[in-house]
Scaffold this active site. Structure first.
Site, PDB file in Angstrom:
ATOM      1  N   GLY A   1     -13.543 -10.665 -15.174  1.00 62.67           N
ATOM      2  CA  GLY A   1     -13.814  -9.663 -14.149  1.00 62.67           C
ATOM      3  C   GLY A   1     -13.323 -10.115 -12.785  1.00 62.67           C
ATOM      4  O   GLY A   1     -12.304 -10.806 -12.670  1.00 62.67           O
ATOM      5  N   SER A   2     -14.093  -9.760 -11.790  1.00 60.83           N
ATOM      6  CA  SER A   2     -13.622  -9.964 -10.417  1.00 60.83           C
ATOM      7  C   SER A   2     -13.449 -11.425 -10.046  1.00 60.83           C
ATOM      8  O   SER A   2     -12.763 -11.737  -9.071  1.00 60.83           O
ATOM      9  CB  SER A   2     -14.595  -9.311  -9.443  1.00 60.83           C
ATOM     10  OG  SER A   2     -14.662  -7.928  -9.717  1.00 60.83           O
ATOM     11  N   THR A   3     -14.091 -12.341 -10.801  1.00 61.35           N
ATOM     12  CA  THR A   3     -13.883 -13.749 -10.441  1.00 61.35           C
ATOM     13  C   THR A   3     -12.423 -14.140 -10.631  1.00 61.35           C
ATOM     14  O   THR A   3     -11.937 -15.075 -10.013  1.00 61.35           O
ATOM     15  CB  THR A   3     -14.766 -14.674 -11.290  1.00 61.35           C
ATOM     16  OG1 THR A   3     -14.488 -14.442 -12.676  1.00 61.35           O
ATOM     17  CG2 THR A   3     -16.235 -14.424 -11.029  1.00 61.35           C
ATOM     18  N   PHE A   4     -11.702 -13.380 -11.475  1.00 61.24           N
ATOM     19  CA  PHE A   4     -10.283 -13.680 -11.678  1.00 61.24           C
ATOM     20  C   PHE A   4      -9.461 -13.360 -10.436  1.00 61.24           C
ATOM     21  O   PHE A   4      -8.332 -13.822 -10.297  1.00 61.24           O
ATOM     22  CB  PHE A   4      -9.756 -12.912 -12.891  1.00 61.24           C
ATOM     23  CG  PHE A   4      -8.380 -13.349 -13.338  1.00 61.24           C
ATOM     24  CD1 PHE A   4      -8.209 -14.525 -14.062  1.00 61.24           C
ATOM     25  CD2 PHE A   4      -7.255 -12.611 -13.010  1.00 61.24           C
ATOM     26  CE1 PHE A   4      -6.956 -14.944 -14.450  1.00 61.24           C
ATOM     27  CE2 PHE A   4      -5.977 -13.029 -13.400  1.00 61.24           C
ATOM     28  CZ  PHE A   4      -5.844 -14.205 -14.133  1.00 61.24           C
ATOM     29  N   LYS A   5     -10.057 -12.559  -9.523  1.00 54.93           N
ATOM     30  CA  LYS A   5      -9.327 -12.243  -8.285  1.00 54.93           C
ATOM     31  C   LYS A   5      -9.008 -13.507  -7.502  1.00 54.93           C
ATOM     32  O   LYS A   5      -8.083 -13.531  -6.682  1.00 54.93           O
ATOM     33  CB  LYS A   5     -10.140 -11.274  -7.427  1.00 54.93           C
ATOM     34  CG  LYS A   5     -10.153  -9.858  -8.014  1.00 54.93           C
ATOM     35  CD  LYS A   5     -11.158  -8.961  -7.349  1.00 54.93           C
ATOM     36  CE  LYS A   5     -11.179  -7.603  -8.053  1.00 54.93           C
ATOM     37  NZ  LYS A   5     -12.391  -6.831  -7.733  1.00 54.93           N
TER      38      LYS A   5
END
Lengths: 497, 469
Positions: free
Chosen positions: A224-228
């Site tokens: 999810g957004s942690t991959f940003k």
């Protein structure tokens, strides 16, 4: 008749010579193979002997988390795990009939004393007529961090599936690793073998959700957004972006080649058509990172991900019959819409909590990702160091240059101070973090991620927390609500010392 | 062994053997140390204390062996001095190991039968038979008169297990007879009778059987018309293999006959003929008999999960676990191996006494065979030569077949390990064999009658001084 009798004598001599040679072959040359449990797991003699031996301890900062205590039955020693639930996935288990797990399995030769490094000790024991003792294994774990991680997950409820990994960025030492639900290795090591067997069967009933499963390393889920963070790292590395670069921040991103749009969480805009990259990370703007991902391209994203450790198996300290580190992945050949989705950690991107902790650790260590390790030292029975693990870099380092890493850390600090991760803030300590909420399947509740590091200027810990099936309402699941407080507790435990 | 003094040689008799009964006594005491020491070590290893019956057990062994020694002194004063101590040591070791495995089995199942005490009774019977043979049979040549009787008796004994109601099938082989609670392996007794019968028959017919037939590659083959006896023996062996499913005895009997035939005729051609017949028989057996195929498959790859070789594998694990010096008596787990106290006792020895112990045991057998063949060499009559050769070869073949089978040198065939294995028939028969060997060796080593001035002078100091020089 004497001539044939003499000939017969020679014949008999040959027969006996063949017997002597063959006995030598079996009992000398073949003996190591015959008594190796990996070659012949059905060798009851070796199994019983190892079970009855005084094994070495598994130590955390000098205190045993697995030790052999004298017992008054036929096996002489009972393996006990003083902080069983907290360390279950690390110590693993030592059983007579149900195999070995965790460090008990991977460092069995040291713990049992059969390792060639302990040869001299064995000879001395033999000469002193003492039973051979095993050596000890010292883990990299920080007991306070481990305690904090365990308590944090437990506080969410017994049924909560989740895991925590904390890494010391400069070395790769694993400071905490907890997976929930957990199990009690004492009940596997018991000399009540039928009870142990029944317990193991029960533990395995859950399949992939089994308590034996170490969720910190064994399963991959979309980050999810942690991959940003990875997308942001790739953007900074490309040279085309800096923290103040303008990126699209509108309500939707038109995905090329499709009729669907990529929208933000909640459906609104991120605070204007054009926002800075820092602001995009603060509010976890899907539109911004989707378009950055499209701009950079799938290859650049994959390359960045792989520098952080995606695509390789890097951690084997817990390999046993049931456990292997799952390989985190970035999709092989995504088209443009898939690339945009991948850039925000959806589609086919998948990572272990350990991998996400390594991303944070790489950013924390000025761009260099260290190989994670759990076993710090192996020790002889007299506690002299046999081997100490030297920290080493992952291949293909640095993952990003030091200046970009510092910029990204500062952006993560903004996320905690001004953005979605306020729940991770620690008074007096600069904390950087990134939340994530992701969905693996529409019919399954989403799960919460949180990735963080502290203190931001000279980080001493990087943490990844994953909370699945928290048993709360769908719209309450978020990285900041569930996962960030756990990460904060772990960071406090390390930094606050 | 004893080198003749110059004056003895000048008497023109060649060798004059010394009696060496004193040497036998010293060796016998050593063998008692081995046997009783092993028994004590078992107690120390298993329970940490000396066995409560150590004294009675030790005394019993001592009385038996010293009794045999006294019988030898009185009735076979010139007999080989090494044989009895070897037998004593092997038997004592065997008793200790059987007792050790009794303890191991009883630790799991308190009701498990104890074999060691029964074995001691059988050993006593064996020793009594030993003494009886030596006392009653003053000259082995008298046995030649019983050539055909012995042959007939052997055949009847071999057939007995096939009689309905009398025969019993134990562990897959129909080689037992049972009367009430007792079971007995008549094949073990037949072994001795066959040696007597073969020796008697071959002494009479050796000249005819030695006539050369066709010559093939430097080897004179026998004449076709002389093939009758060997063909008969071949069929008997095949019969044992097929109807009694006893691979070991079949091999033993045929090998025994072949060797004695070769020694009697001095014709290597018989070995070629017999070897070919053995190969044909073995191949036919392999093709048609399931239990032979199972044994061969287990020999080739015992660790293949599809092959049922549990016993062989456990034996190998035990020997590997024992390594060079062994776990120590009472400190291994030989009871895991099925029949670790009988057919697989050498694997149990390997586990607890190590390669060292196994080598010592194999060497003891080697010396036993060597002494038997030496007796055959110096024996003055052909019947005695043949008998001693046959009795020695029985031991050699049996030891090779069973130890080779257990250590995976050759396919496993069920046979007892002489003097070690639990089993009454085998033990008693082997004691009888040793008695016969000692009788022959007494005859062979005794100074020729015409040169003996009298027993008094032989015992006199003057003779001793000459011999000692």
């Amino acid at each position: 008749m004497n001539r044939p009798i003499r000939a017969m004598s020679v014949g008999c001599l040959l027969l006996f010579a063949a017997l002597l040679l063959n006995a030598t072959y079996v009992q000398y040359w073949q003996a190591d193979d015959l008594t190796s449990l990996s070659e012949h797991p059905d060798n009851i003699r070796v199994r019983d002997a190892e079970f009855a031996r005084e094994r070495g301890s598994i130590l955390v900062r000098g205190r045993a988390v697995a030790e052999s205590n004298p017992s008054d039955d036929a096996y002489e020693f009972q393996r006990t795990y003083p902080r069983a639930l907290q360390y279950a996935h690390l110590t693993g288990y030592f059983t007579r009939d149900n195999g070995l797990g965790g460090v008990e399995a991977t460092r069995n030769s040291i713990l049992s004393g059969s390792d060639s490094a302990l040869f001299v000790n064995r000879v001395v024991d033999l000469a002193d007529n003492e039973d051979p003792k095993g050596g000890s294994v010292s883990l990299t774990i920080d007991p306070q961090a481990q305690q904090a991680a365990y308590d944090g997950l437990q506080a969410l409820g017994d049924d909560v599936q989740g895991s925590v990994v904390a890494i010391e960025p400069s070395t790769g030492k694993i400071l905490a690793m907890v997976s929930n639900p957990t199990f009690d290795p004492n009940r596997l090591a018991t000399h009540d073998f039928s009870a142990a067997g029944a317990y193991k069967t029960r533990l395995l009933e859950g399949g992939g959700a089994s308590p034996l499963n170490n969720k910190a390393i064994e399963g991959v889920l979309p980050p999810g957004s942690t991959f940003k963070l990875v997308t942001a790292a790739a953007a900074l590395e490309s040279g085309d972006y800096d923290p103040e670069s303008s990126v699209p921040g509108g309500a939707r991103l038109d995905l090329p080649q499709t009729s669907t749009d990529l929208i933000n969480d909640g459906g609104g805009s991120c605070g204007g058509e054009e926002i800075t990259l820092t602001r995009a990370l603060e509010v976890s703007c899907n539109v911004s990172f989707g378009s950055v991902g499209l701009d950079l391209g799938a290859d650049a994203l994959r390359e960045q991900a792989e520098k952080f450790g995606f695509g390789t198996r890097t951690f084997s300290d817990l390999d046993d019959a049931l456990t292997r580190q799952a390989v985190s992945r970035f999709p092989e050949d995504p088209d443009d819409p898939q690339t945009a989705l991948s850039a925000i950690g959806q589609y086919d991107v998948a990572a272990t909590p350990l991998q996400m902790a390594m991303v944070a650790a790489g950013i924390a260590n000025d761009g260099t990702v260290m190989r994670p390790y759990l076993v710090d030292e192996t020790l002889s029975p007299k506690l002299e160091t046999i081997e100490r693990t030297e920290p080493e870099e992952m291949p293909d380092q640095p993952a990003m240059d030091a200046a970009s890493a510092r910029d990204l850390r500062q952006m993560m600090v903004s996320v905690v101070e001004n953005g979605t991760a306020r729940t991770a803030a620690i008074p007096g300590v600069e904390v950087g973090g990134k939340t994530g909420t992701a969905q693996s399947a529409p019919d399954r509740p989403p799960y919460a991620w949180f990735v963080s590091l502290a203190p931001a200027q000279t980080p001493s810990v990087a943490v990844a927390v994953l909370v699945q099936d928290a048993g709360v309402e769908r719209n309450e699941i978020s990285g900041s609500g569930l996962a960030a407080p756990v990460a904060r507790a772990v960071m406090e435990a390390v930094v606050g010392r | 062994m004893s080198s003749p003094g110059p004056s003895t040689a000048s008497r023109g008799s060649g060798f004059v053997h010394r009696r060496r009964r004193g040497a036998e006594l010293v060796l016998l005491l050593l063998s008692l140390v081995v046997g009783v020491g092993a028994y004590a070590a078992v107690g120390l290893g298993v329970d940490g204390t000396l066995p409560v019956d150590l004294l009675t057990h030790g005394l019993w062994l001592t009385v038996l062996l010293l009794g045999c020694h006294v019988v030898l002194r009185r009735f076979a004063a010139y007999a080989d001095p090494v044989l009895l101590p070897i037998v004593g040591a092997l038997n004592g070791l065997g008793l200790a190991m059987i007792h050790r495995i009794d303890l191991g089995r009883q630790a799991r199942n308190p009701d498990a039968a104890a074999f060691a005490s029964t074995q001691l009774i059988w050993m006593t019977l064996g020793a009594i038979l030993f003494a009886t043979v030596l006392v009653v049979l003053r000259d082995h040549r008298r046995l030649q008169a019983f050539t055909y009787t012995a042959g007939l008796a052997a055949i009847v004994l071999l057939l007995l297990p096939l009689v309905p109601g009398l025969g019993r099938t134990i562990n897959g082989s129909r080689i037992w007879i049972g009367i009430g609670p007792l079971s007995f392996q008549p094949g073990e007794v037949a072994k001795v009778l066959l040696v007597v019968a073969f020796a008697g028959y071959l002494v009479l017919h050796r000249d005819a059987l030695a006539l050369a037939g066709r010559r093939l590659l430097f080897v004179d083959l026998p004449r076709g018309r002389d093939l009758g006896p060997i063909l008969g023996m071949w069929l008997v062996s095949l019969g044992i293999l097929v109807f009694q499913r006893d691979l070991g005895s079949s091999l033993l009997f045929f090998g025994l006959f072949l060797v004695m035939l070769y020694v009697a005729t001095e014709r290597p051609g018989w070995l070629v003929v017999g070897g070919s017949m053995f190969a044909v028989g073995a191949y036919l057996g392999y093709l048609s008999l399931g239990h032979v195929q199972t044994r061969v498959a287990a020999w080739l790859d015992p660790f293949d999960p599809d092959v049922n070789a549990y016993q062989l594998v456990q034996g190998l694990y035990g020997m590997g676990w024992g390594g060079l010096v062994g776990r120590g008596l009472g400190q291994g787990q030989p009871q895991i191996t099925p029949l670790g106290f009988s057919d697989f006792i050498i694997a149990s020895m390997g586990e607890e006494l190590g390669l060292t112990g196994v080598m010592a045991i194999i060497l003891l057998y080697g010396i036993l065979v060597e002494r038997a063949l030496r007796t055959a060499l110096i024996c003055r009559d052909n019947f005695g030569k043949l008998m001693a050769t046959g009795l020695g070869v029985v031991f050699a073949l049996q030891v090779f077949v069973v130890i080779g089978g257990v250590t995976r040198l050759i396919p496993l065939t069920g046979l007892t390990t002489p003097f070690l294995s639990q089993g009454g028939s085998s033990l008693v028969a082997n004691w009888a064999i040793v008695a016969l060997l000692l009788r022959i060796s007494d005859q062979a080593r005794r100074p020729p009658p015409e040169l003996v001035a009298g027993d008094d002078e032989l015992d006199s100091d003057a003779t001793q001084v000459v011999n000692l020089r």
